[in-house]
Write a protein that holds these residues in place. Structure first.
Motif, PDB file in Angstrom:
ATOM      1  N   UNK A  98       4.758   1.913  -0.515  1.00  0.00           N
ATOM      2  CA  UNK A  98       5.503   2.411   0.636  1.00  0.00           C
ATOM      3  C   UNK A  98       5.527   1.448   1.807  1.00  0.00           C
ATOM      4  N   UNK A  99       4.685   0.433   1.773  1.00  0.00           N
ATOM      5  CA  UNK A  99       4.714  -0.561   2.842  1.00  0.00           C
ATOM      6  C   UNK A  99       4.040  -1.840   2.369  1.00  0.00           C
ATOM      7  N   UNK A 117       0.837  -1.171   0.000  1.00  0.00           N
ATOM      8  CA  UNK A 117       0.000   0.000   0.000  1.00  0.00           C
ATOM      9  C   UNK A 117       0.887   1.241   0.000  1.00  0.00           C
ATOM     10  N   UNK A 118       0.281   2.378  -0.222  1.00  0.00           N
ATOM     11  CA  UNK A 118       0.980   3.655  -0.076  1.00  0.00           C
ATOM     12  C   UNK A 118       0.455   4.338   1.178  1.00  0.00           C
ATOM     13  N   UNK A 119       1.293   5.128   1.783  1.00  0.00           N
ATOM     14  CA  UNK A 119       0.883   5.862   2.982  1.00  0.00           C
ATOM     15  C   UNK A 119       0.791   7.355   2.724  1.00  0.00           C
ATOM     16  N   UNK A 120       1.109   7.786   1.499  1.00  0.00           N
ATOM     17  CA  UNK A 120       1.036   9.204   1.155  1.00  0.00           C
ATOM     18  C   UNK A 120       0.510   9.350  -0.258  1.00  0.00           C
ATOM     19  N   UNK A 121      -0.278  10.386  -0.480  1.00  0.00           N
ATOM     20  CA  UNK A 121      -0.770  10.659  -1.829  1.00  0.00           C
ATOM     21  C   UNK A 121       0.398  11.139  -2.691  1.00  0.00           C
ATOM     22  N   UNK A 122       0.206  11.100  -4.010  1.00  0.00           N
ATOM     23  CA  UNK A 122       1.268  11.513  -4.924  1.00  0.00           C
ATOM     24  C   UNK A 122       0.634  12.115  -6.170  1.00  0.00           C
ATOM     25  N   UNK A 158      13.506  -0.919  -4.378  1.00  0.00           N
ATOM     26  CA  UNK A 158      12.798  -0.871  -5.669  1.00  0.00           C
ATOM     27  C   UNK A 158      11.302  -0.878  -5.360  1.00  0.00           C
ATOM     28  N   UNK A 159      10.756   0.247  -4.893  1.00  0.00           N
ATOM     29  CA  UNK A 159       9.404   0.261  -4.316  1.00  0.00           C
ATOM     30  C   UNK A 159       8.266  -0.010  -5.291  1.00  0.00           C
ATOM     31  N   UNK A 160       8.498   0.081  -6.596  1.00  0.00           N
ATOM     32  CA  UNK A 160       7.423  -0.196  -7.548  1.00  0.00           C
ATOM     33  C   UNK A 160       7.326  -1.684  -7.865  1.00  0.00           C
ATOM     34  N   UNK A 161       8.360  -2.464  -7.558  1.00  0.00           N
ATOM     35  CA  UNK A 161       8.397  -3.884  -7.916  1.00  0.00           C
ATOM     36  C   UNK A 161       7.888  -4.775  -6.795  1.00  0.00           C
ATOM     37  N   UNK A 162       7.091  -5.765  -7.183  1.00  0.00           N
ATOM     38  CA  UNK A 162       6.701  -6.842  -6.282  1.00  0.00           C
ATOM     39  C   UNK A 162       7.136  -8.130  -6.962  1.00  0.00           C
ATOM     40  N   UNK A 211      -5.401   6.162   0.953  1.00  0.00           N
ATOM     41  CA  UNK A 211      -6.432   5.884   1.947  1.00  0.00           C
ATOM     42  C   UNK A 211      -6.128   4.521   2.552  1.00  0.00           C
ATOM     43  N   UNK A 212      -6.099   4.421   3.850  1.00  0.00           N
ATOM     44  CA  UNK A 212      -5.666   3.216   4.551  1.00  0.00           C
ATOM     45  C   UNK A 212      -6.523   2.002   4.226  1.00  0.00           C
ATOM     46  N   UNK A 213      -5.887   0.832   4.277  1.00  0.00           N
ATOM     47  CA  UNK A 213      -6.590  -0.430   4.091  1.00  0.00           C
ATOM     48  C   UNK A 213      -7.643  -0.575   5.175  1.00  0.00           C
TER      49      UNK A 213
END
Length: 131
Positions: free
Chosen positions: A18-19, A1-6, A32-36, A110-112
């Motif tokens: 981001x997490x 998930x992301x914790x900040x808007x962009x 490498x935050x875009x890769x899973x 927006x949080x899970x």
């Protein structure tokens, strides 16, 4: 998930996660935050949802090992997008979610577990093994 808007532009954006809240048979790294990355081969169900600060049309790509393999298209102006897809992944395959809005907008964070979670990527392994 992301914790900040962009803020993202029509040129496209690879979602930089981001997490990682949970993970089994996948890895994620802030390096490498875009890769899973998939650590176990098999069929996986992927579900993603995200929302924008304003209504806009656009599309997104599922990128596997640096190649766009699936185009997800929303022809109607919308500020909340939800897609599901199933695909076989080999060990060490990696994915990215690339978003192309038709307007410059902000990708909401927006949080899970909240209304309109954004952006969220759920990955569920359906079967193990090679084909």
């Amino acid at each position: 998930t992301r914790t900040a808007s962009v803020a993202i532009t029509t040129a496209g954006y690879d979602v930089a996660w981001q997490s990682q809240t949970r993970g089994q048979n996948i890895t994620w790294s802030a390096v490498t935050p875009a890769n899973i990355t998939f650590t176990t081969p098999g069929y996986y169900l992927l579900q993603t949802q995200y929302s924008f600060s304003a209504n806009t049309a656009g599309n997104s790509d599922l990128v596997v090992n640096n190649s766009a393999v699936l185009k997800l298209w929303e022809p109607v102006s919308n500020n909340r997008w939800v897609f599901s897809y199933t695909r076989y992944f080999n060990q060490n395959d990696f994915i990215r979610l690339r978003i192309f809005p038709s307007l410059n907008v902000t990708l909401n964070a927006t949080a899970e577990g909240s209304t309109n979670e954004s952006p969220i990527l759920h990955i569920i392994q359906l079967s193990r093994g090679t084909v």
